[in-house]
Design a protein around this motif. Structure first.
Motif: not given
Length: 344
Positions: A162-189
């Motif tokens: 989060v920056d000093s103005k309160g704006i949120i930045y986040f990264t979104d790779p596809d590692y959670g598409c692996n079932a052992m680490q997350g949902h295990g479904n195909p990437r949509e983006q």
């Protein structure tokens, strides 16, 4: 039996025994308050000066027996730390006063965390729910902030700042598409992107779309520069990709607090695939990777390296004076005090 470290998401590297189980004997963290000495490798006299002429550092082992630790964040109001076990799907809290406690028994494979001074809550990246959420630090009450973009689900939010103005930045790779680490479904983006969330308007935009798998993210102290790790040398299944794929940190100019421009190479990790990234108050950059924590100045010159001896997923500055560093080191979490003064 040969044990190798496989980066199932670099954001979530798991120690895999080639002829044995994927899990360690216990995936529930425990705290025994051991102390260990971390050797420091000096590459530049400025590194020795930065570390007050120390060539080793003492660290408390605040947790061990985890599957793979990640997401360290300091909670100033409670003078305590939170951190995730991503494949174990738990969130832990540790303090000198109360020791180690599990505060989320099922964290949706929570990964990166950040203390939101505006919302007075933890910003948490959940793989399985594909969401960026707010967590109340005392009750763990959960509120979804965003879980999709342009009518499609996010892949698996990974790290957040989060920056000093309160704006949120986040990264979104596809590692959670692996079932052992997350949902295990195909990437949509279409892209593994870096997103900007304006909480005042609710507007969600992609500010980076040209990295293979954006991972750790931080700002310089003046917020004029954003640093983003690309851990694209590890794919969603944990396999190393052929040479030519990036394992670098990139720098961007931040224009008007909205746009990332002037992309440039900052560093390529000297010790495996990079993951987390943090800045100290002087603008030095701390990058976690396969051997520990590497320290660079703002020009990308290598100053020193903390030789933890394990894959380090992430680190974070904290403590009342911001001179402590919590290091998430595979199955263990280490606390270094009386360190360099950092930024959140």
């Amino acid at each position: 039996c040969v044990c190798v470290c496989v980066c199932v998401c670099v954001c979530v590297r798991v120690c895999v025994c080639v002829c044995g189980s994927l899990k360690p004997e216990s995936t529930e963290g425990r705290s025994e308050m051991e102390e260990e000495v971390i050797p420091v490798e000096i590459f530049d006299p400025r590194g020795l000066e930065l570390l007050s002429a120390r060539t080793s550092l003492k660290a408390k082992v605040v947790a061990q027996g985890l599957w793979f630790s990640e997401g360290p964040v300091y909670y100033p109001d409670g003078d305590s730390w939170f951190f995730s076990d991503v494949p174990g799907s738990k969130l832990y809290q540790w303090s000198e006063k109360d020791g180690l406690n599990i505060v989320r028994e099922d964290s949706n494979n929570e990964n990166g965390n950040y203390w939101d001074v505006v919302g007075k809550k933890i910003l948490a990246c959940e793989h399985r729910s594909r969401a960026l959420v707010h967590l109340h630090p005392e009750t763990m009450e959960r509120e979804v902030l965003v879980d999709g973009f342009n009518g499609k689900k996010l892949s698996s939010p990974n790290d957040v700042v989060v920056d000093s103005k309160g704006i949120i930045y986040f990264t979104d790779p596809d590692y959670g598409c692996n079932a052992m680490q997350g949902h295990g479904n195909p990437r949509e983006q279409e892209y593994c992107a870096v997103y900007r969330l304006d909480r005042a308007t609710g507007e969600l935009t992609q500010v980076v779309t040209d990295l293979l798998r954006p991972n750790g993210i931080c700002f310089s102290p003046d917020e004029a520069t954003a640093y983003v790790v690309d851990s694209g040398s590890i794919n969603v299944s944990g396999a190393f990709l052929p040479q030519g794929h990036t394992n670098c940190v990139f720098a961007y100019d931040v224009e008007d607090g909205r746009i990332f421009t002037n992309k440039r190479h900052f560093i390529c990790s000297r010790s495996g695939i990079p993951d987390g990234v943090r800045s100290d108050c002087k603008g030095n950059i701390f990058v976690t990777s396969h051997q520990g924590v590497d320290i660079y100045n703002s020009k990308g010159e290598s100053l020193a390296g903390l030789q933890v001896g394990r894959v380090v997923g992430n680190c974070a500055f904290g403590g009342k004076d911001m001179k402590s560093l919590l290091v998430c080191s595979s199955d263990r979490v280490l606390l270094i005090t009386d360190f360099v003064q950092g930024t959140p």
